[in-house]
Design a protein around this motif. Sequence first.
Motif, PDB file in Angstrom:
ATOM      1  N   MET A   1       0.851  -1.180   0.000  1.00 12.78           N
ATOM      2  CA  MET A   1       0.000   0.000   0.000  1.00 12.78           C
ATOM      3  C   MET A   1       0.895   1.241   0.000  1.00 12.78           C
ATOM      4  SD  MET A   1      -2.847   1.370   2.707  1.00 12.78           S
ATOM      5  CE  MET A   1      -3.993   0.094   2.299  1.00 12.78           C
ATOM      6  N   ILE A   2       0.508   2.205  -0.824  1.00 13.35           N
ATOM      7  CA  ILE A   2       1.196   3.487  -0.870  1.00 13.35           C
ATOM      8  C   ILE A   2       0.269   4.529  -0.251  1.00 13.35           C
ATOM      9  CG2 ILE A   2       2.199   5.258  -2.352  1.00 13.35           C
ATOM     10  CD1 ILE A   2       2.649   3.130  -4.458  1.00 13.35           C
ATOM     11  N   GLU A   3       0.842   5.425   0.540  1.00 14.27           N
ATOM     12  CA  GLU A   3       0.088   6.520   1.137  1.00 14.27           C
ATOM     13  C   GLU A   3       0.785   7.832   0.842  1.00 14.27           C
ATOM     14  OE1 GLU A   3      -0.472   6.032   5.319  1.00 14.27           O
ATOM     15  OE2 GLU A   3      -1.701   4.245   5.076  1.00 14.27           O
ATOM     16  N   ARG A   4      -0.014   8.880   0.707  1.00 18.41           N
ATOM     17  CA  ARG A   4       0.523  10.232   0.527  1.00 18.41           C
ATOM     18  C   ARG A   4      -0.386  11.181   1.268  1.00 18.41           C
ATOM     19  NH1 ARG A   4       1.586  15.180  -0.321  1.00 18.41           N
ATOM     20  NH2 ARG A   4       2.936  15.880  -2.018  1.00 18.41           N
ATOM     21  N   THR A   5       0.187  12.006   2.136  1.00 16.44           N
ATOM     22  CA  THR A   5      -0.582  12.994   2.876  1.00 16.44           C
ATOM     23  C   THR A   5      -0.556  14.318   2.126  1.00 16.44           C
ATOM     24  OG1 THR A   5      -0.021  11.912   4.958  1.00 16.44           O
ATOM     25  CG2 THR A   5      -0.780  14.177   5.107  1.00 16.44           C
ATOM     26  N   ALA A   6      -1.667  15.036   2.170  1.00 16.72           N
ATOM     27  CA  ALA A   6      -1.765  16.341   1.517  1.00 16.72           C
ATOM     28  C   ALA A   6      -2.570  17.281   2.412  1.00 16.72           C
ATOM     29  CB  ALA A   6      -2.434  16.214   0.155  1.00 16.72           C
ATOM     30  N   ILE A   7      -2.278  18.561   2.299  1.00 16.24           N
ATOM     31  CA  ILE A   7      -3.011  19.605   3.020  1.00 16.24           C
ATOM     32  C   ILE A   7      -3.920  20.314   2.021  1.00 16.24           C
ATOM     33  CG2 ILE A   7      -2.826  21.705   4.415  1.00 16.24           C
ATOM     34  CD1 ILE A   7      -1.609  19.213   5.749  1.00 16.24           C
ATOM     35  N   ILE A   8      -5.186  20.453   2.360  1.00 17.66           N
ATOM     36  CA  ILE A   8      -6.160  21.082   1.467  1.00 17.66           C
ATOM     37  C   ILE A   8      -5.872  22.581   1.374  1.00 17.66           C
ATOM     38  CG2 ILE A   8      -8.613  21.535   1.044  1.00 17.66           C
ATOM     39  CD1 ILE A   8      -7.776  18.549   0.858  1.00 17.66           C
ATOM     40  N   ALA A   9      -5.615  23.052   0.157  1.00 17.28           N
ATOM     41  CA  ALA A   9      -5.246  24.450  -0.057  1.00 17.28           C
ATOM     42  C   ALA A   9      -6.421  25.333  -0.462  1.00 17.28           C
ATOM     43  CB  ALA A   9      -4.144  24.549  -1.111  1.00 17.28           C
ATOM     44  N   SER A  10      -7.443  24.776  -1.078  1.00 19.31           N
ATOM     45  CA  SER A  10      -8.576  25.597  -1.519  1.00 19.31           C
ATOM     46  C   SER A  10      -9.264  26.234  -0.320  1.00 19.31           C
ATOM     47  CB  SER A  10      -9.579  24.774  -2.327  1.00 19.31           C
ATOM     48  OG  SER A  10      -9.033  24.459  -3.593  1.00 19.31           O
ATOM     49  N   LEU A  85      -4.795  18.719  -4.634  1.00 19.47           N
ATOM     50  CA  LEU A  85      -5.320  19.110  -3.329  1.00 19.47           C
ATOM     51  C   LEU A  85      -4.542  20.269  -2.721  1.00 19.47           C
ATOM     52  CD1 LEU A  85      -5.920  15.589  -1.770  1.00 19.47           C
ATOM     53  CD2 LEU A  85      -7.633  17.132  -2.767  1.00 19.47           C
ATOM     54  N   GLU A  86      -3.261  20.346  -3.025  1.00 19.47           N
ATOM     55  CA  GLU A  86      -2.391  21.371  -2.444  1.00 19.47           C
ATOM     56  C   GLU A  86      -2.360  22.646  -3.278  1.00 19.47           C
ATOM     57  OE1 GLU A  86       1.135  18.957  -2.026  1.00 19.47           O
ATOM     58  OE2 GLU A  86       0.519  18.286  -0.032  1.00 19.47           O
ATOM     59  N   THR A  87      -3.290  22.762  -4.232  1.00 18.04           N
ATOM     60  CA  THR A  87      -3.439  23.959  -5.064  1.00 18.04           C
ATOM     61  C   THR A  87      -4.747  24.645  -4.703  1.00 18.04           C
ATOM     62  OG1 THR A  87      -2.219  22.916  -6.879  1.00 18.04           O
ATOM     63  CG2 THR A  87      -3.658  24.786  -7.451  1.00 18.04           C
ATOM     64  N   ASN A  88      -4.709  25.955  -4.551  1.00 17.32           N
ATOM     65  CA  ASN A  88      -5.926  26.706  -4.264  1.00 17.32           C
ATOM     66  C   ASN A  88      -6.668  26.940  -5.571  1.00 17.32           C
ATOM     67  OD1 ASN A  88      -7.970  28.361  -3.437  1.00 17.32           O
ATOM     68  ND2 ASN A  88      -6.667  29.926  -2.563  1.00 17.32           N
ATOM     69  N   HIS A  89      -7.733  26.192  -5.791  1.00 21.27           N
ATOM     70  CA  HIS A  89      -8.518  26.304  -7.016  1.00 21.27           C
ATOM     71  C   HIS A  89      -9.560  27.420  -6.942  1.00 21.27           C
ATOM     72  CE1 HIS A  89      -6.745  22.710  -8.744  1.00 21.27           C
ATOM     73  NE2 HIS A  89      -6.846  22.169  -7.549  1.00 21.27           N
ATOM     74  N   ASP A  90      -9.555  28.153  -5.855  1.00 21.50           N
ATOM     75  CA  ASP A  90     -10.519  29.241  -5.677  1.00 21.50           C
ATOM     76  C   ASP A  90      -9.886  30.588  -5.911  1.00 21.50           C
ATOM     77  OD1 ASP A  90     -12.478  27.350  -4.832  1.00 21.50           O
ATOM     78  OD2 ASP A  90     -11.403  27.261  -2.930  1.00 21.50           O
ATOM     79  N   ALA A  91      -8.596  30.607  -6.215  1.00 21.78           N
ATOM     80  CA  ALA A  91      -7.887  31.891  -6.389  1.00 21.78           C
ATOM     81  C   ALA A  91      -8.207  32.512  -7.722  1.00 21.78           C
ATOM     82  CB  ALA A  91      -6.388  31.666  -6.263  1.00 21.78           C
TER      83      ALA A  91
END
Length: 91
Positions: A1-10, A85-91
């Motif tokens: 299993m591979i895991e990757r953590t991300a922080i929500i930027a939007s 996920l780490e890109t602000n798509h609301d900018a």
Amino acid sequence: MIERTAIIASTVGLHARPASIFAEAAGELDAEVTIARVGEPIEEAVDADSMLALMSLGVEHGEAVVLRTEDDSAADALEALAGILETNHDA
């Protein structure tokens, strides 16, 4: 299993537009990917390619999520999804 953590930027979290962009990208992969808040049991994870499931998580700006896949060859795909996920798509 591979895991990757991300922080929500939007700024609106993982709702509407960001969820749609992410789900579409996840749906184009050959690998099955799940997403959940960091610290939640694996059983609580939802399919990354389901916009409604993503929105049901209620993940807000700045929260950490974990992406998982059983496909050991999908590391690059998880990186690409984390980038969304780490890109602000609301900018």
